[in-house]
Design an enzyme around this catalytic site. Structure first.
Site, PDB file in Angstrom:
ATOM      1  CE  LYS A   1      -3.973   1.842   2.621  1.00 30.15           C
ATOM      2  NZ  LYS A   1      -4.740   1.669   3.884  1.00 30.15           N
TER       3      LYS A   1
ATOM      4  CB  SER B   1      -7.939   3.784   2.803  1.00 25.58           C
ATOM      5  OG  SER B   1      -7.077   3.070   3.660  1.00 25.58           O
TER       6      SER B   1
ATOM      7  CB  SER C   1      -8.105   1.024   5.699  1.00 28.35           C
ATOM      8  OG  SER C   1      -8.775   2.246   5.748  1.00 28.35           O
TER       9      SER C   1
END
Lengths: 99, 487
Positions: B76, B151, B175
């Protein structure tokens, strides 16, 4: 009643160093009002005598061994800077001309 | 020949260690897959082909061995990677190359895991759909017109699209788990402090937790074991051994849950979940009962205040953390014409560099922390956090784990929740309590609703990460895994 006014949003944006536009102020004022009215529900909980939790890990005063280690070189630390001068971060003026 | 991108990380590791395939072949297969499909999925913000192949070649030369040596991974974009662009999906960090690796990235490298690239996300990890990425959303491989969650939607979509067998996410309010749920993949949030935050671009420091994402529970556990463990560079890192999550996953996979008590939270009923989500959850619960588990209803009376408390605490911490983006040390500087003051340039930089959701949260956090409002908002939210923690502690006196749907709804169409930001926040209804408490939780695919994946969440007590892996693997053994339609 609105939880937050457009003027308050403008003031908070200044405190937050956000040069928001007039159009954003119009939009944010309504949205932030909805959000703040929703989150204000925490006030319904009777919690006078309850201690606050800042953090879920019960650790305090965490120190490492006092052993020198290498850190970033000056060049590496400055590598992402928008502006640098003689091994320093260069910033716009911080004083008015007459100061 | 076998399509290497369809294999589990566990199988890939075996093939590489026995020499049946090389790590370079495995990395190449995934890089080629990314090249073939990512224009449609947009899971990646940056692909590091050269770096990944170089790391794979080192494994093939025998320089690194280990349980996941040679298995490639996607990271990420909120996690720093030395010399590889890291933006947190924000314009304010466009093109920034960090001068250091996050601790978890160091551990991936030591484990011989080639990093394929950096995955898309909501800007600074604030959002539930990746629609708040400054670089455009990620599309859900199950239906390209729908959100992949957020997210960490890029990491989850990369797994579902077979672009990577493993990925790193971060979970502040869900997330990792909510993207896992809506893409039919597995995502685990470890105990807070169980994985290092060093090198995570901070959003809400008392909540941010990096964790593993994969397509199977065992793979998730294998990655968990690589990245978890004490880090002296993170003062909130827990100096205790990591529970054996891999053994727990293998135990669970035998399909025996005799004597395991599953708690369902009374206050989560009538929560506005879609009927298909509730149905898939209930069917899965019955399957766990058939494996020997017992279901107990528990009351957690303060859970209904978790969402409001979270949306005060997280923005408060974010308003402080994001003060570092000042146009001086890294990233964007806007409006510096030689005449403007530092303060003016700072305000113009932040205005140009941050997207709308980030600005909203900074303003809310500034409000909640300001004198006159502090006690009523931030202070009160911290007290509610204590009560939520006590709810968990008292529930775990009666049950081994708590279970719920991961998120109230399946992947929704783009644009359906962006006009009313609070509607977006509701995606985190079931995931947020755990973040406030600090315990571990995992999302496992449990079924489909209207052809889209539903996630099953298992929450465990602090430091009992192994417990959730056992139940998760048992559920997986009962329901199987879910494959999206071909892209």
């Amino acid at each position: 009643m609105a939880a937050i006014s457009r003027e308050e949003v403008a003031h908070l944006a200044r405190l937050s160093r956000l040069a928001v536009t007039e159009e954003e102020l119009d939009r944010f004022a309504g949205q932030l009002d909805v959000i703040l009215q929703s989150v204000a529900r925490v006030g319904e909980v009777a919690a006078e005598d309850i201690p606050p939790t800042s953090h879920s890990v019960p650790l305090t005063n965490v120190y490492r061994e006092d052993v020198p280690t290498t850190s970033l070189t000056q060049d590496a630390a400055l590598s992402g800077a928008p502006d640098a001068y003689e091994s320093r971060f260069r910033v716009p003026r911080i004083l008015d001309e007459e100061d | 020949m076998t399509d290497l991108t369809r294999l589990s990380a566990s199988d890939l590791a075996k093939l590489i260690s026995t020499g049946e395939v090389s790590a370079v072949e495995v990395a190449t297969a995934h890089l080629d897959r990314i090249a073939a499909v990512d224009d449609r999925v947009h899971a990646f913000l940056h692909v590091d082909r050269a770096g990944a192949l170089e790391a794979a070649a080192a494994v093939d030369r025998g320089e690194i061995t280990g349980p996941l040596a040679g298995v490639p991974i996607a990271v990420k974009d909120v996690v720093t990677t030395k010399g590889v662009p890291t933006t947190a999906a924000s314009k304010i960090l466009e093109g920034w190359k960090p001068p250091y690796d996050a601790t978890i990235v160091e551990r991936l490298k030591k484990a011989g895991m080639p990093i394929l690239g950096k995955t898309n996300m909501d800007e600074f990890a604030m959002g539930s759909s990746t629609e708040y990425s400054a670089y455009g959303p990620t599309n859900n491989p199950w239906d390209l017109g729908r959100i992949p969650g957020g997210s960490g939607g890029g990491s989850a979509a990369a797994l579902a699209a077979y672009e990577a067998p493993l990925a790193i996410g971060t979970d502040t309010g869900g997330s990792i788990r909510q993207p896992g749920a809506v893409t039919g993949t597995v995502g685990a949030k470890p105990t807070y402090g169980g994985t290092s935050r060093y090198g995570l671009i901070a959003f809400s420091s008392s909540l941010d937790t990096p964790g593993p994402c994969a397509r199977t529970v065992e793979d998730t556990a294998l990655l968990h074991a690589v990245i978890a463990g004490h880090d002296p560079r993170d003062s909130t890192s827990i100096p205790q051994p990591v529970p054996d999550v891999v053994a727990a996953a293998r135990l669970g996979a035998t399909g025996d849950l005799t004597g395991v008590r599953l708690g369902i939270v009374k206050e989560f009923a009538g929560d506005g979940s879609e009927p298909g989500v509730t149905a898939a959850f209930q069917e899965s619960l019955q399957k766990l009962v058939k494996l020997g588990a017992e279901v107990v209803e528990v009351s957690c009376p303060h859970f209904e205040y978790a969402l409001p408390a979270y949306y005060l605490i997280a923005p408060s911490e974010c308003s402080s953390n994001l003060a570092r983006f000042d146009g001086v040390r890294y990233g964007l500087r806007a409006g510096d014409d030689g005449n403007r003051s530092l303060e003016e340039v700072m305000s113009l930089t932040r205005e140009a560099g941050f997207g709308p959701e980030v600005k909203r949260r900074i303003i809310i956090g500034t409000y909640a922390l300001s004198s006159g409002y502090y006690d009523a908002y931030y202070g009160q939210a911290q007290k509610v956090r204590t009560l939520i923690t006590r709810d968990f502690q008292s529930a775990f006196e009666k049950v081994d784990v708590l279970v719920s749907p991961t998120t109230p709804f399946v992947a929704f169409p783009f644009g359906s929740r962006t006009s009313d930001p609070y509607q977006m926040y509701l995606a985190d209804l079931f995931t947020i309590p755990t973040n406030l408490y600090g315990g571990p939780a995992i999302s496992v695919p449990c079924g489909l609703s209207e052809g889209l994946p539903v996630g099953f969440q298992i929450m465990a007590p602090t430091l009992a990460d192994d417990r959730m892996y056992r139940v998760a693997a048992a559920l997986e053994s009962a329901v199987g895994t879910f494959t999206p339609p071909a892209l």
